[in-house]
Write a protein that holds these residues in place. Structure first.
Motif, PDB file in Angstrom:
ATOM      1  N   LYS A  78      -3.425   2.624   9.732  1.00 55.39           N
ATOM      2  CA  LYS A  78      -2.786   3.438   8.699  1.00 55.39           C
ATOM      3  C   LYS A  78      -3.028   2.894   7.298  1.00 55.39           C
ATOM      4  O   LYS A  78      -2.877   3.612   6.320  1.00 55.39           O
ATOM      5  CB  LYS A  78      -1.280   3.508   8.952  1.00 55.39           C
ATOM      6  CG  LYS A  78      -0.906   4.043  10.323  1.00 55.39           C
ATOM      7  CD  LYS A  78       0.598   3.987  10.512  1.00 55.39           C
ATOM      8  CE  LYS A  78       1.010   4.454  11.900  1.00 55.39           C
ATOM      9  NZ  LYS A  78       2.475   4.370  12.091  1.00 55.39           N
ATOM     10  N   ARG A  79      -3.376   1.625   7.188  1.00 51.57           N
ATOM     11  CA  ARG A  79      -3.523   0.974   5.879  1.00 51.57           C
ATOM     12  C   ARG A  79      -4.325  -0.302   6.030  1.00 51.57           C
ATOM     13  O   ARG A  79      -4.637  -0.724   7.143  1.00 51.57           O
ATOM     14  CB  ARG A  79      -2.159   0.666   5.284  1.00 51.57           C
ATOM     15  CG  ARG A  79      -1.275  -0.130   6.222  1.00 51.57           C
ATOM     16  CD  ARG A  79       0.124  -0.252   5.711  1.00 51.57           C
ATOM     17  NE  ARG A  79       0.724   1.055   5.511  1.00 51.57           N
ATOM     18  CZ  ARG A  79       1.236   1.800   6.505  1.00 51.57           C
ATOM     19  NH1 ARG A  79       1.189   1.351   7.730  1.00 51.57           N
ATOM     20  NH2 ARG A  79       1.783   2.962   6.277  1.00 51.57           N
ATOM     21  N   ALA A  80      -4.646  -0.930   4.900  1.00 54.48           N
ATOM     22  CA  ALA A  80      -5.468  -2.143   4.934  1.00 54.48           C
ATOM     23  C   ALA A  80      -4.748  -3.292   5.630  1.00 54.48           C
ATOM     24  O   ALA A  80      -5.327  -4.013   6.448  1.00 54.48           O
ATOM     25  CB  ALA A  80      -5.853  -2.556   3.517  1.00 54.48           C
ATOM     26  N   ILE A  81      -3.471  -3.474   5.285  1.00 57.47           N
ATOM     27  CA  ILE A  81      -2.664  -4.531   5.881  1.00 57.47           C
ATOM     28  C   ILE A  81      -1.333  -3.932   6.330  1.00 57.47           C
ATOM     29  O   ILE A  81      -0.651  -3.287   5.536  1.00 57.47           O
ATOM     30  CB  ILE A  81      -2.411  -5.670   4.870  1.00 57.47           C
ATOM     31  CG1 ILE A  81      -3.730  -6.283   4.414  1.00 57.47           C
ATOM     32  CG2 ILE A  81      -1.524  -6.756   5.498  1.00 57.47           C
ATOM     33  CD1 ILE A  81      -3.564  -7.376   3.381  1.00 57.47           C
ATOM     34  N   PRO A  82      -0.953  -4.115   7.581  1.00 57.86           N
ATOM     35  CA  PRO A  82       0.331  -3.566   8.059  1.00 57.86           C
ATOM     36  C   PRO A  82       1.513  -4.135   7.280  1.00 57.86           C
ATOM     37  O   PRO A  82       1.434  -5.222   6.699  1.00 57.86           O
ATOM     38  CB  PRO A  82       0.369  -4.024   9.520  1.00 57.86           C
ATOM     39  CG  PRO A  82      -1.048  -4.277   9.888  1.00 57.86           C
ATOM     40  CD  PRO A  82      -1.710  -4.785   8.650  1.00 57.86           C
ATOM     41  N   LEU A  83       2.611  -3.399   7.282  1.00 57.33           N
ATOM     42  CA  LEU A  83       3.815  -3.844   6.588  1.00 57.33           C
ATOM     43  C   LEU A  83       4.717  -4.640   7.516  1.00 57.33           C
ATOM     44  O   LEU A  83       4.744  -4.405   8.723  1.00 57.33           O
ATOM     45  CB  LEU A  83       4.583  -2.636   6.036  1.00 57.33           C
ATOM     46  CG  LEU A  83       3.814  -1.695   5.104  1.00 57.33           C
ATOM     47  CD1 LEU A  83       4.729  -0.569   4.632  1.00 57.33           C
ATOM     48  CD2 LEU A  83       3.249  -2.456   3.906  1.00 57.33           C
ATOM     49  N   GLY A  88      -0.283  -3.218  -0.952  1.00 57.97           N
ATOM     50  CA  GLY A  88      -0.163  -4.548  -1.532  1.00 57.97           C
ATOM     51  C   GLY A  88      -0.951  -5.600  -0.764  1.00 57.97           C
ATOM     52  O   GLY A  88      -1.483  -5.348   0.313  1.00 57.97           O
ATOM     53  N   LYS A  89      -1.011  -6.795  -1.351  1.00 60.86           N
ATOM     54  CA  LYS A  89      -1.698  -7.904  -0.711  1.00 60.86           C
ATOM     55  C   LYS A  89      -0.803  -8.520   0.360  1.00 60.86           C
ATOM     56  O   LYS A  89       0.396  -8.272   0.420  1.00 60.86           O
ATOM     57  CB  LYS A  89      -2.073  -8.961  -1.749  1.00 60.86           C
ATOM     58  CG  LYS A  89      -3.080  -8.487  -2.793  1.00 60.86           C
ATOM     59  CD  LYS A  89      -3.426  -9.618  -3.742  1.00 60.86           C
ATOM     60  CE  LYS A  89      -4.452  -9.174  -4.777  1.00 60.86           C
ATOM     61  NZ  LYS A  89      -4.799 -10.279  -5.712  1.00 60.86           N
ATOM     62  N   ALA A  90      -1.413  -9.343   1.177  1.00 60.37           N
ATOM     63  CA  ALA A  90      -0.654 -10.034   2.211  1.00 60.37           C
ATOM     64  C   ALA A  90       0.366 -10.968   1.564  1.00 60.37           C
ATOM     65  O   ALA A  90       0.042 -11.715   0.637  1.00 60.37           O
ATOM     66  CB  ALA A  90      -1.597 -10.833   3.101  1.00 60.37           C
ATOM     67  N   SER A  96      -7.330 -14.274   2.694  1.00 61.05           N
ATOM     68  CA  SER A  96      -8.366 -13.346   3.158  1.00 61.05           C
ATOM     69  C   SER A  96      -7.803 -11.995   3.575  1.00 61.05           C
ATOM     70  O   SER A  96      -8.496 -10.986   3.546  1.00 61.05           O
ATOM     71  CB  SER A  96      -9.125 -13.962   4.335  1.00 61.05           C
ATOM     72  OG  SER A  96      -8.281 -14.095   5.466  1.00 61.05           O
ATOM     73  N   GLY A  97      -6.532 -11.976   4.002  1.00 62.06           N
ATOM     74  CA  GLY A  97      -5.948 -10.736   4.497  1.00 62.06           C
ATOM     75  C   GLY A  97      -6.519 -10.328   5.843  1.00 62.06           C
ATOM     76  O   GLY A  97      -6.377  -9.177   6.255  1.00 62.06           O
ATOM     77  N   GLU A  98      -7.125 -11.287   6.548  1.00 58.72           N
ATOM     78  CA  GLU A  98      -7.733 -11.014   7.851  1.00 58.72           C
ATOM     79  C   GLU A  98      -7.093 -11.901   8.913  1.00 58.72           C
ATOM     80  O   GLU A  98      -6.662 -13.026   8.633  1.00 58.72           O
ATOM     81  CB  GLU A  98      -9.243 -11.295   7.803  1.00 58.72           C
ATOM     82  CG  GLU A  98     -10.020 -10.389   6.859  1.00 58.72           C
ATOM     83  CD  GLU A  98     -10.039  -8.942   7.328  1.00 58.72           C
ATOM     84  OE1 GLU A  98      -9.916  -8.713   8.553  1.00 58.72           O
ATOM     85  OE2 GLU A  98     -10.188  -8.051   6.476  1.00 58.72           O
ATOM     86  N   LEU A 108      -2.909 -15.770  13.833  1.00 57.31           N
ATOM     87  CA  LEU A 108      -2.270 -15.569  12.536  1.00 57.31           C
ATOM     88  C   LEU A 108      -2.616 -14.166  12.042  1.00 57.31           C
ATOM     89  O   LEU A 108      -3.791 -13.803  11.931  1.00 57.31           O
ATOM     90  CB  LEU A 108      -2.762 -16.610  11.524  1.00 57.31           C
ATOM     91  CG  LEU A 108      -2.605 -18.085  11.942  1.00 57.31           C
ATOM     92  CD1 LEU A 108      -3.163 -19.005  10.865  1.00 57.31           C
ATOM     93  CD2 LEU A 108      -1.156 -18.411  12.245  1.00 57.31           C
ATOM     94  N   LEU A 109      -1.580 -13.366  11.771  1.00 55.97           N
ATOM     95  CA  LEU A 109      -1.763 -11.978  11.351  1.00 55.97           C
ATOM     96  C   LEU A 109      -1.122 -11.755   9.981  1.00 55.97           C
ATOM     97  O   LEU A 109       0.075 -11.995   9.813  1.00 55.97           O
ATOM     98  CB  LEU A 109      -1.138 -11.031  12.370  1.00 55.97           C
ATOM     99  CG  LEU A 109      -1.699 -11.102  13.789  1.00 55.97           C
ATOM    100  CD1 LEU A 109      -0.857 -10.275  14.736  1.00 55.97           C
ATOM    101  CD2 LEU A 109      -3.151 -10.638  13.812  1.00 55.97           C
ATOM    102  N   PRO A 110      -1.891 -11.282   8.996  1.00 56.55           N
ATOM    103  CA  PRO A 110      -1.335 -11.032   7.658  1.00 56.55           C
ATOM    104  C   PRO A 110      -0.485  -9.765   7.625  1.00 56.55           C
ATOM    105  O   PRO A 110      -0.799  -8.774   8.279  1.00 56.55           O
ATOM    106  CB  PRO A 110      -2.581 -10.885   6.786  1.00 56.55           C
ATOM    107  CG  PRO A 110      -3.628 -10.348   7.716  1.00 56.55           C
ATOM    108  CD  PRO A 110      -3.339 -10.990   9.051  1.00 56.55           C
ATOM    109  N   LEU A 111       0.597  -9.802   6.854  1.00 58.87           N
ATOM    110  CA  LEU A 111       1.481  -8.648   6.679  1.00 58.87           C
ATOM    111  C   LEU A 111       1.810  -8.499   5.197  1.00 58.87           C
ATOM    112  O   LEU A 111       1.821  -9.481   4.451  1.00 58.87           O
ATOM    113  CB  LEU A 111       2.780  -8.823   7.470  1.00 58.87           C
ATOM    114  CG  LEU A 111       2.661  -8.939   8.992  1.00 58.87           C
ATOM    115  CD1 LEU A 111       4.010  -9.276   9.599  1.00 58.87           C
ATOM    116  CD2 LEU A 111       2.097  -7.657   9.596  1.00 58.87           C
ATOM    117  N   ALA A 112       2.070  -7.256   4.783  1.00 54.03           N
ATOM    118  CA  ALA A 112       2.405  -6.970   3.385  1.00 54.03           C
ATOM    119  C   ALA A 112       3.834  -6.453   3.286  1.00 54.03           C
ATOM    120  O   ALA A 112       4.407  -5.973   4.267  1.00 54.03           O
ATOM    121  CB  ALA A 112       1.425  -5.952   2.805  1.00 54.03           C
TER     122      ALA A 112
END
Length: 281
Positions: free
Chosen positions: A159-164, A267-269, A235-237, A258-262
């Motif tokens: 749904k987006r670049a980085i999940p919320l 927004g960024k991680a 990296s947001g990855e 490790l999973l980035p979240l916003a």
């Protein structure tokens, strides 16, 4: 002639990451295989037998029960096996409760410099601290221990670049929750535990929630983990790693995801959802 292994037998046949042919009994408390020595590939990345063919009765320190067995009382209990011989209780002692088999297991909690996994001597902890804690990259697509959580994250990412952060649904990742922690960066480069699963908390000397990584882990291990947390945040990855020589589990390897979240749309991680597949959790 078929053979059955109990839900807490610690046999490869009952492990979540074994690739051999098997079937569950009607009451979901036994695993049946064609014969006692049936074979299958080990898919547990933290096991010394990873990608090797093992017997159904084989076992190792990284054993973890099938989800269905776990829901019906399958737990890790008793001493950690040190060889690949036939596993402990099988169909002949299937009536033994998992609670009874694990009643004598104690949770090891000491100072950050001497925290030990159950069954590990203080000498092993000291030896582990003398070794450089390190982490090697893994292919997340080929790591079954993290599949449930990673798949959930991917669904949200579409749904987006980085999940919320608020999108994470613990009901869908229930099996991973005890080994998950939510990490938030601080202005000085440290990270704070915003939440911490039970399996991870048992490995730490003090309550982790609201505390910094540098307060909960020995310096060398904290430095390694902070470096990987920062790399994931920048990296947001996602990052999937095989961690070695961490004093939290001396002498044992474990898988880390490790999973980035916003916090906001687009927004960024801002936080990291960390999963540490600690054997025995």
């Amino acid at each position: 002639m078929s053979h059955a292994f109990a839900k807490d037998s610690r046999a490869c046949a009952a492990c979540v990451s074994w690739g051999g042919d098997r079937a569950l009994s009607e009451d979901n408390t036994l695993v049946r295989v064609g014969r006692h020595g049936a074979e299958g590939e080990c898919r547990t990345a933290s096991s010394h037998d990873y990608r090797k063919v093992t017997k159904a009765y084989h076992t190792c320190a990284a054993w973890s029960p099938l989800p269905t067995l776990k829901k019906h009382g399958g737990r890790i209990g008793g001493p950690t096996p040190t060889s690949g011989g036939p596993a402990g209780p099988s169909v002949f002692v299937a009536g033994q409760s998992a609670a009874a088999s694990g009643a004598g297991a104690a949770t090891a909690q000491a100072t950050p410099a001497t925290t030990a996994a159950p069954g590990v001597s203080a000498a092993a902890v000291v030896e582990a601290e003398a070794l450089p804690c390190r982490a090697d990259p893994l292919d997340v697509e080929q790591t079954p221990q993290v599949r449930v959580l990673y798949t959930h994250w991917l669904r949200l990412k579409r749904k987006r670049a980085i999940p919320l952060v608020r999108e994470i649904d613990t009901a869908q990742i229930r099996e991973t929750v005890p080994r998950v922690c939510l990490m938030e960066p601080t202005a000085d480069g440290d990270f704070v535990y915003r939440s911490c699963g039970r399996a991870l908390q048992r490995r730490l000397p003090q309550r982790a929630t609201t505390r910094r990584v540098t307060e909960c882990h020995p310096p060398q291990a904290a430095e390694r983990w902070l470096a990987d947390l920062r790399a994931c945040l920048d990296s947001g990855e996602p990052r999937c790693l095989m961690v070695r020589d961490d004093p939290m589990l001396p002498g044992t390897r474990f898988v880390e995801l490790l999973l980035p979240l916003a916090d906001e749309e687009g927004g960024k991680a801002t936080r990291i959802l960390a999963y540490r597949h600690v054997p025995g959790g």
